[in-house]
Write an enzyme that holds these catalytic residues in place. Structure first.
Site, short mmCIF file in Angstrom:
data_model
loop_
_atom_site.label_atom_id
_atom_site.label_comp_id
_atom_site.label_asym_id
_atom_site.label_seq_id
_atom_site.Cartn_x
_atom_site.Cartn_y
_atom_site.Cartn_z
N ARG A 35 1.45 1.43 11.35
CA ARG A 35 1.11 1.16 10.04
C ARG A 35 2.11 0.34 9.20
NH1 ARG A 35 0.12 0.85 5.02
NH2 ARG A 35 -1.01 2.23 3.85
N ARG A 51 1.92 8.00 13.01
CA ARG A 51 1.79 6.59 13.26
C ARG A 51 3.15 5.80 12.99
NH1 ARG A 51 -2.87 5.11 9.08
NH2 ARG A 51 -1.18 6.21 7.74
N GLU A 107 -9.59 0.21 1.46
CA GLU A 107 -10.19 0.98 2.70
C GLU A 107 -11.60 0.52 3.30
OE1 GLU A 107 -8.70 3.24 3.94
OE2 GLU A 107 -7.11 3.98 2.76
N ASP A 157 -0.53 -1.83 0.88
CA ASP A 157 -1.75 -1.01 1.06
C ASP A 157 -2.88 -1.86 0.84
OD1 ASP A 157 -3.44 1.19 1.23
OD2 ASP A 157 -3.53 1.59 -0.93
N THR A 158 -3.81 -1.97 1.79
CA THR A 158 -5.16 -2.55 1.86
C THR A 158 -6.48 -1.99 1.50
OG1 THR A 158 -5.50 -2.48 4.03
CG2 THR A 158 -4.32 -4.48 3.35
N ASP A 197 -4.33 -2.80 7.26
CA ASP A 197 -2.74 -2.37 7.45
C ASP A 197 -2.47 -1.50 8.60
OD1 ASP A 197 -4.03 0.02 6.46
OD2 ASP A 197 -3.19 -0.27 4.61
#
Length: 363
Positions: free
Chosen positions: A151, A201, A159, A156-157, A137
């Site tokens: 971002r 970001r 980690e 949310d992917t 992401d």
């Protein structure tokens, strides 16, 4: 009096002292030091004049007071131009540096936002070339000659490069998917309410080939919906896509209770990894399945065929029942007569010869 050597020496000492004061202090400090020294000098002369009038007479005390006041005023006037000039110069430089520092800090913080604000106010979207992909992401773009991290909003992917977390399941798959999709591609970045996060970001929805990357990751089951108001433009659409991926048990949804509204639960993954070790137990069963094969091979070759040839058929030997008294002294005699072994009921059988009592003597 002005021609006396003592007075000239006194003036010289005062002048040297004043030079030191002016060159080493600011205007306010020089003014205070001059006032202090003049006051001390007057007090000393008055003190000596009170206790020793012969040394400093009343007339001399008046003269000293007048001259001290005049010298104080003159020295103060001399100190004003130099001290004020140096103080003004230092004050101006300090002010300029403070202003420049604050301007630089503010400009660094606001310049990026100003650039994006001017663009987002007009079109709400910009184009940029992707130069690198950090994870599923997050990626880096070249925006107006500057390197900027982007971002993806509302998703949310797992980690892969977190400093305090291990590589999470389906994190590498998400990173690989985003990397193949975006590397060296020109993407369109669409903004929501917020333009940057706390790390600086850019927050955006990314499009490539008229497809939204955020939605593609949700469809593949490589990301979950992550809501951070006020950036909720497509939250309803994203949740519908997520439900379809959940129903199909794609990617992160293949592990029960792994993806939640708060993130990804590593504890669930640890438990899931233990279960396969328990299911490994059935794996030896296939190896046990070959057992029936040898059993079947034994069935066709059971030694039941020899059963018709049990040695009990020598019973016909017993049939010659001419009851004759046959006596063997020992098994050696039985073997010498070729009658070994002797079964119970046959001529010559005796318990003496059948030591193990199994009904067969001299076996």
């Amino acid at each position: 009096m002005f021609r006396s050597k003592k007075f000239q020496i006194f003036i010289g000492i005062v002048a040297l002292l004043e030079i030191v004061i002016i060159t080493s202090m600011s205007l306010r400090e020089a003014f205070g030091m001059n006032f202090l020294l003049a006051s001390i000098a007057v007090i000393i002369f008055w003190f000596f004049g009170m206790f020793k009038p012969t040394i400093v007479r009343w007339g001399n005390r008046k003269t000293i007071t007048k001259y001290s006041a005049v010298m104080f005023i003159i020295l103060f006037l001399i100190a004003i131009p130099k001290a004020s000039f140096s103080e003004q110069a230092t004050d101006q430089t300090e002010r300029h540096t403070e202003v420049l520092d604050s301007y630089v800090l503010k400009s660094e913080i606001t310049q990026k936002n100003a650039e994006l604000a001017s663009l987002s106010m007009d079109a709400k979207a910009i184009e940029a070339k992707v130069t690198a992909v950090t994870d599923g992401d997050t990626f880096t773009v070249n925006l107006n000659g500057k390197s900027e991290k982007v971002r993806l909003i509302l998703i949310d992917t797992p980690e892969t490069k977190h400093p305090s977390k291990p590589v999470q399941p389906f994190g590498p798959e998400a990173s690989e998917f985003t990397s193949k999709l975006l590397t060296n591609k020109t993407v369109k970045l669409e903004f929501d309410v917020s333009e940057r996060d706390q790390y600086g970001r850019i927050l955006a929805y990314a499009y490539v080939n008229d497809e939204m990357v955020n939605e593609l990751l949700l469809e593949k089951g490589l990301a979950r919906v992550a809501v951070f108001p006020p950036d909720v433009k497509y939250v309803d659409e994203f949740r519908k896509i997520q439900k379809k991926a959940q129903a199909a048990r794609r990617g992160i949804w293949s592990i029960e209770d792994y993806a939640t509204d708060k993130g990804f639960d590593d504890a669930v993954v640890a438990k899931a990894t233990v279960k396969p070790t328990a299911t490994v137990k059935p794996s030896p069963k296939p190896t046990a399945t070959p057992k029936p094969v040898p059993v079947q091979t034994k069935k066709p070759t059971p030694t039941k065929k020899p059963t018709p040839a049990p040695t009990k058929k020598p019973k016909p030997k017993a049939t010659p029942q001419p009851v004759q008294d046959v006596y063997y002294k020992n098994c050696s005699a039985v073997r010498a007569a070729g009658a070994a072994p002797i079964y119970a009921g046959e001529p010559g059988y005796s318990k003496k010869l059948d030591r193990d009592g199994d009904g067969v003597a001299c076996e």
